[in-house]
Motif scaffolding. Structure first.
Motif, PDB file in Angstrom:
ATOM      1  N   PHE A 117       0.833  -1.210   0.000  1.00 56.82           N
ATOM      2  CA  PHE A 117       0.000   0.000   0.000  1.00 56.82           C
ATOM      3  C   PHE A 117       0.861   1.250   0.000  1.00 56.82           C
ATOM      4  CE2 PHE A 117      -1.810  -3.492   2.297  1.00 56.82           C
ATOM      5  CZ  PHE A 117      -3.160  -3.505   2.001  1.00 56.82           C
ATOM      6  N   TYR A 118       0.385   2.282  -0.717  1.00 52.77           N
ATOM      7  CA  TYR A 118       0.926   3.637  -0.535  1.00 52.77           C
ATOM      8  C   TYR A 118      -0.149   4.411   0.197  1.00 52.77           C
ATOM      9  CZ  TYR A 118       4.521   2.656  -4.059  1.00 52.77           C
ATOM     10  OH  TYR A 118       5.576   2.132  -4.755  1.00 52.77           O
ATOM     11  N   GLY A 119       0.025   4.652   1.470  1.00 60.49           N
ATOM     12  CA  GLY A 119      -1.046   5.270   2.245  1.00 60.49           C
ATOM     13  C   GLY A 119      -2.275   4.382   2.194  1.00 60.49           C
ATOM     14  N   HIS A 143      -4.181   0.766  -2.295  1.00 62.21           N
ATOM     15  CA  HIS A 143      -3.800  -0.644  -2.300  1.00 62.21           C
ATOM     16  C   HIS A 143      -3.227  -0.983  -3.678  1.00 62.21           C
ATOM     17  CE1 HIS A 143      -5.227  -4.966  -1.084  1.00 62.21           C
ATOM     18  NE2 HIS A 143      -3.970  -4.921  -1.450  1.00 62.21           N
ATOM     19  N   VAL A 144      -1.920  -1.252  -3.753  1.00 61.72           N
ATOM     20  CA  VAL A 144      -1.257  -1.347  -5.053  1.00 61.72           C
ATOM     21  C   VAL A 144      -0.938  -2.793  -5.459  1.00 61.72           C
ATOM     22  CG1 VAL A 144       0.835  -0.747  -6.315  1.00 61.72           C
ATOM     23  CG2 VAL A 144      -0.336   0.992  -4.999  1.00 61.72           C
ATOM     24  N   LEU A 145      -0.462  -3.607  -4.548  1.00 61.78           N
ATOM     25  CA  LEU A 145      -0.219  -5.023  -4.867  1.00 61.78           C
ATOM     26  C   LEU A 145      -1.309  -5.866  -4.207  1.00 61.78           C
ATOM     27  CD1 LEU A 145       3.662  -5.471  -4.489  1.00 61.78           C
ATOM     28  CD2 LEU A 145       2.331  -4.809  -6.498  1.00 61.78           C
ATOM     29  N   GLY A 201       5.343  -6.126 -17.762  1.00 62.19           N
ATOM     30  CA  GLY A 201       3.981  -5.619 -17.608  1.00 62.19           C
ATOM     31  C   GLY A 201       3.951  -4.134 -17.894  1.00 62.19           C
ATOM     32  N   ARG A 202       2.728  -3.641 -18.108  1.00 66.01           N
ATOM     33  CA  ARG A 202       2.605  -2.228 -18.479  1.00 66.01           C
ATOM     34  C   ARG A 202       3.006  -1.295 -17.352  1.00 66.01           C
ATOM     35  NH1 ARG A 202      -2.888  -2.182 -22.120  1.00 66.01           N
ATOM     36  NH2 ARG A 202      -2.747  -4.383 -22.669  1.00 66.01           N
ATOM     37  N   ASN A 203       3.138  -0.043 -17.705  1.00 64.16           N
ATOM     38  CA  ASN A 203       3.424   0.982 -16.705  1.00 64.16           C
ATOM     39  C   ASN A 203       2.338   1.005 -15.641  1.00 64.16           C
ATOM     40  OD1 ASN A 203       5.855   2.180 -17.225  1.00 64.16           O
ATOM     41  ND2 ASN A 203       5.009   3.485 -18.843  1.00 64.16           N
ATOM     42  N   GLY A 204       2.745   1.111 -14.392  1.00 63.87           N
ATOM     43  CA  GLY A 204       1.775   1.203 -13.318  1.00 63.87           C
ATOM     44  C   GLY A 204       1.252  -0.154 -12.858  1.00 63.87           C
ATOM     45  N   ALA A 205       1.803  -1.261 -13.396  1.00 62.09           N
ATOM     46  CA  ALA A 205       1.320  -2.592 -13.031  1.00 62.09           C
ATOM     47  C   ALA A 205       1.710  -2.965 -11.599  1.00 62.09           C
ATOM     48  CB  ALA A 205       1.866  -3.631 -14.012  1.00 62.09           C
ATOM     49  N   GLY A 206       2.801  -2.400 -11.115  1.00 60.12           N
ATOM     50  CA  GLY A 206       3.227  -2.717  -9.745  1.00 60.12           C
ATOM     51  C   GLY A 206       4.595  -3.384  -9.679  1.00 60.12           C
ATOM     52  N   LYS A 207       5.365  -3.316 -10.778  1.00 64.34           N
ATOM     53  CA  LYS A 207       6.676  -3.975 -10.812  1.00 64.34           C
ATOM     54  C   LYS A 207       7.660  -3.314  -9.849  1.00 64.34           C
ATOM     55  CE  LYS A 207       7.097  -3.024 -15.255  1.00 64.34           C
ATOM     56  NZ  LYS A 207       5.880  -2.212 -15.473  1.00 64.34           N
ATOM     57  N   THR A 208       7.729  -1.995  -9.935  1.00 62.88           N
ATOM     58  CA  THR A 208       8.637  -1.269  -9.041  1.00 62.88           C
ATOM     59  C   THR A 208       8.231  -1.478  -7.584  1.00 62.88           C
ATOM     60  OG1 THR A 208       9.122   0.387 -10.712  1.00 62.88           O
ATOM     61  CG2 THR A 208       9.485   1.040  -8.431  1.00 62.88           C
ATOM     62  N   THR A 209       6.925  -1.427  -7.339  1.00 66.82           N
ATOM     63  CA  THR A 209       6.438  -1.605  -5.973  1.00 66.82           C
ATOM     64  C   THR A 209       6.826  -2.987  -5.434  1.00 66.82           C
ATOM     65  OG1 THR A 209       4.595  -0.157  -6.535  1.00 66.82           O
ATOM     66  CG2 THR A 209       4.390  -1.438  -4.512  1.00 66.82           C
ATOM     67  N   THR A 210       6.801  -3.990  -6.308  1.00 65.75           N
ATOM     68  CA  THR A 210       7.207  -5.332  -5.883  1.00 65.75           C
ATOM     69  C   THR A 210       8.669  -5.332  -5.421  1.00 65.75           C
ATOM     70  OG1 THR A 210       5.663  -6.285  -7.475  1.00 65.75           O
ATOM     71  CG2 THR A 210       7.367  -7.752  -6.596  1.00 65.75           C
TER      72      THR A 210
HETATM   73  N1  LIG Z   1       4.755   6.957  -4.235  1.00 64.72           N
HETATM   74  C1  LIG Z   1       3.552   6.547  -4.677  1.00 64.72           C
HETATM   75  N2  LIG Z   1       2.426   6.975  -4.056  1.00 64.72           N
HETATM   76  C2  LIG Z   1       1.213   6.569  -4.472  1.00 64.72           C
HETATM   77  N3  LIG Z   1       1.006   5.715  -5.487  1.00 64.72           N
HETATM   78  C3  LIG Z   1       2.082   5.241  -6.143  1.00 64.72           C
HETATM   79  C4  LIG Z   1       3.411   5.636  -5.764  1.00 64.72           C
HETATM   80  N4  LIG Z   1       4.280   4.996  -6.585  1.00 64.72           N
HETATM   81  C5  LIG Z   1       3.524   4.266  -7.424  1.00 64.72           C
HETATM   82  N5  LIG Z   1       2.201   4.393  -7.176  1.00 64.72           N
HETATM   83  C6  LIG Z   1       1.106   3.726  -7.876  1.00 64.72           C
HETATM   84  O1  LIG Z   1       1.269   2.335  -7.700  1.00 64.72           O
HETATM   85  C7  LIG Z   1       0.965   1.648  -8.904  1.00 64.72           C
HETATM   86  C8  LIG Z   1       2.130   0.758  -9.271  1.00 64.72           C
HETATM   87  O2  LIG Z   1       3.252   1.561  -9.573  1.00 64.72           O
HETATM   88  P1  LIG Z   1       4.665   0.965  -9.922  1.00 64.72           P
HETATM   89  O3  LIG Z   1       4.982  -0.125  -8.963  1.00 64.72           O
HETATM   90  O4  LIG Z   1       5.617   2.092  -9.999  1.00 64.72           O
HETATM   91  O5  LIG Z   1       4.409   0.360 -11.363  1.00 64.72           O
HETATM   92  P2  LIG Z   1       5.437  -0.091 -12.490  1.00 64.72           P
HETATM   93  O6  LIG Z   1       6.801  -0.131 -11.916  1.00 64.72           O
HETATM   94  O7  LIG Z   1       4.954  -1.442 -12.901  1.00 64.72           O
HETATM   95  O8  LIG Z   1       5.317   0.884 -13.606  1.00 64.72           O
HETATM   96  C9  LIG Z   1       0.632   2.701  -9.945  1.00 64.72           C
HETATM   97  O9  LIG Z   1      -0.766   2.780 -10.031  1.00 64.72           O
HETATM   98  C10 LIG Z   1       1.188   3.959  -9.373  1.00 64.72           C
HETATM   99  O10 LIG Z   1       0.402   5.066  -9.751  1.00 64.72           O
END
Ligand SMILES: Nc1ncnc2c1ncn2[C@@H]1O[C@H](COP(=O)(O)OP(=O)(O)O)[C@@H](O)[C@H]1O
Ligand SMILES: [Mg+2]
Lengths: 235, 289
Positions: free
Chosen positions: A15-17, A20-22, A39-48
């Motif tokens: 979660f970011y605040g 709910h992202v993953l 996966g596409r942009n915003g899929a959650g790869k970086t968050t993982t």
């Molecule tokens: N710092 C943040 N605060 C709030 N939401 C975020 C933040 N970083 C990413 N997100 C959201 O989390 C989702 C996944 O992002 P991210 O993991 O960066 O995707 P990816 O790396 O696959 O492009 C997106 O919907 C993005 O908008």
């Protein structure tokens, strides 16, 4: 080589605040394997990757590194297990010069590369070793971000889009560095948009969409599933 | 006007500048690394001075050991406060850190006033540093020369440690990007505690240096934080070099003003701060964000 680290993620939520992202990500990566997350942009790869590293505070589920659960561990503890992180934004320090950037990460053991070996792999960096970190070109910064984690003796590498926006010759050099990690038996998790680059290196591909893993494609099936992969990536 | 007077005021300015420098340096490290506007910086200066007074009067321990023990004691107290209280407000707006350290200042100062009242207590100049040098155009007391020398040595030493050593490299990294720095295996929370200790120790050290010059009292250092704040703003928030250079320059300018226009000498620092803020808001050595 027996010291490579396995990575097993089960039902990971992040979660970011309040957002709910993953939504229950599961991955199982044996020691020494190289996999990509596509996966596409915003899929959650970086968050993982950030969740594995302990950089996302709010997360649940289990993340096991060589069997040890790190879901509640702070980043420095994860790093000291031998996990190396190359962030998407590269994370080069402006207040440190190139050599200082290289020397910053704490060594995990003595099996990492020496500074000389690293400069031999990336001659550009040697030429610019006294330059302030952020004075480097985009490509040089990416090389530095990778070079930085080769020194520590880490054996699980998390690489977030290391070829993003780089010229082909530099992509080649980055590829060489990743091949080197592979040949040393390290475990690699590579987030990559450049699918051609990814297929050359990886054993398997996890496909991510809206915070979930929706498919897993072994190397042997890549050719047969080409159309579907393009659909996944939105190409 | 005699050159005696001018040089006399310049030395006073240099002495004041020395204290400004030691205190601002610690303040700059703390605000850069922890994001805490440490209003209690002057309180740790007072604690350093009082520590050396207590060591002497309760335990018979003199100036030289106090020069090490007193700042160390202040640093230990500071690190304890950082661990238990200050670290709880890092994730909040800067104003909370300011209010918290303001509260700590009032509490510590209040406790000392309760037990020791506000009257100044003398602290002797150490025997080795009594007397002075006749420079022909003026008389320079040895102890004052010692203070300036030590301030220069400590400022340069701190600057060198931050810019050129491994621990300094790690401190700079943690200042610039604390989260990522943790991902490189560095225990940033512990580093913050250490950094706070260093910043506080510098103030405590200045306090010991000050004890033989100004009398030791719970009120000392209370208004210094305002000058420190001006120094750090003029030098550029977070710039170590900026704080050092500005502190000495402002001390000297203040001394000069005492000769030229005594009525305005207390204002000089703030007039300069206003001008710098208007012309270069990031400070002389700061970078625009
Ligand atoms: N710092 C943040 N605060 C709030 N939401 C975020 C933040 N970083 C990413 N997100 C959201 O989390 C989702 C996944 O992002 P991210 O993991 O960066 O995707 P990816 O790396 O696959 O492009 C997106 O919907 C993005 O908008
Ligand atoms: Mg991303």
């Amino acid at each position: 080589m027996a010291d490579a680290l396995s990575l097993a993620i089960a039902d990971l939520h992040a979660f970011y605040g309040d957002s709910h992202v993953l939504h229950g990500v599961s991955l199982d990566i044996p020691a020494g394997e190289c996999v990509t997350i596509i996966g596409r942009n915003g899929a959650g790869k970086t968050t993982t990757l950030r969740s594995i590293m302990g950089l996302i505070q709010k997360r649940t589920g289990s993340i096991k590194i060589a069997g040890q659960d790190v879901i509640a561990a702070p980043p420095e503890k994860v790093a000291r297990l031998g996990v190396a992180y190359v962030p998407e934004e590269r994370g080069i320090y402006a207040t440190l010069d190139v050599t200082e950037n290289l020397l910053l990460p704490r060594k995990v053991n003595d099996r990492g590369m020496s500074i000389d070996d690293i400069y031999a792999l990336f001659p550009n960096l040697k030429e610019r070793r006294r330059s302030q970190g952020t004075r480097l070109s985009g490509g040089e910064q990416q090389m530095l971000a990778i070079a930085r984690v080769l020194r520590t003796g880490a054996s699980l590498f998390l690489l977030d889009e290391p070829t993003e926006g780089l010229a082909p010759v530099i992509v080649q050099q980055i590829g060489k560095a990743i091949e080197l990690m592979k040949s040393q038996g390290h475990t690699i998790v590579l987030v990559e948009q450049n699918f051609r680059f990814a297929t050359k290196i990886a054993d398997r591909h996890y496909v991510m969409e809206r915070g979930r893993i929706i498919d897993m494609i072994p190397r042997a099936e890549v050719a047969a599933k080409a159309t579907q992969i393009q659909q996944y990536l939105g190409i | 006007m005699s050159s005696q007077v001018i040089f006399g005021q310049l030395v006073v300015g240099l002495i004041n500048g020395s204290f400004y420098a030691l205190l601002s340096l610690g303040f700059a490290i703390i605000v850069g690394l922890l994001g805490i506007i440490n209003v209690a910086q002057g309180t740790f200066y007072m604690l350093g001075a009082f520590g050396s007074w207590m060591l002497l009067n309760y335990l018979g321990i003199g100036y030289w050991p106090a020069l090490v023990l007193s700042p160390l004691g202040a640093a230990l107290l500071g690190m304890l406060l950082e661990k238990t209280l200050i670290s709880r407000v890092y994730h909040l707006d800067h104003i909370y850190g300011l209010l918290l350290t303001y509260g700590l200042m009032m509490f510590i100062m209040g406790a000392f006033i309760y037990f020791y009242a506000t009257a100044g207590r003398p602290y002797p100049v150490p025997e080795e540093l009594r007397g002075g040098y006749d420079l022909g155009f003026m008389f320079l007391p040895k102890y004052r020369a010692w203070v300036v020398l030590m301030a220069v040595v400590f400022c340069f030493g701190t600057w060198y440690a931050i810019e050129k050593t491994a621990i300094g490299r790690t401190l700079r990294a943690a200042t610039e990007n604390p989260q990522l720095t943790r991902a490189f295996g560095i225990n940033v929370p512990a580093l913050l505690t250490f950094g706070f200790g260093v910043g506080v120790a510098l103030a405590g050290f200045a306090g010991v240096m000050a004890a033989p010059i100004y009398s030791v009292s719970p009120l000392m250092g209370g208004d210094l934080v305002i000058v420190i704040f001006a120094v750090v703003v003029v030098g550029g928030m977070g710039s170590i070099l900026g704080s050092i250079v500005t502190a000495f320059s402002l001390g000297l300018l203040e001394g000069l003003a005492k000769v030229v226009y005594p009525q305005g000498s207390n204002m000089v620092i703030f007039v300069i701060m206003l001008v710098v803020l208007l012309v270069k808001p990031a400070g002389l050595f700061g970078h625009e964000k």
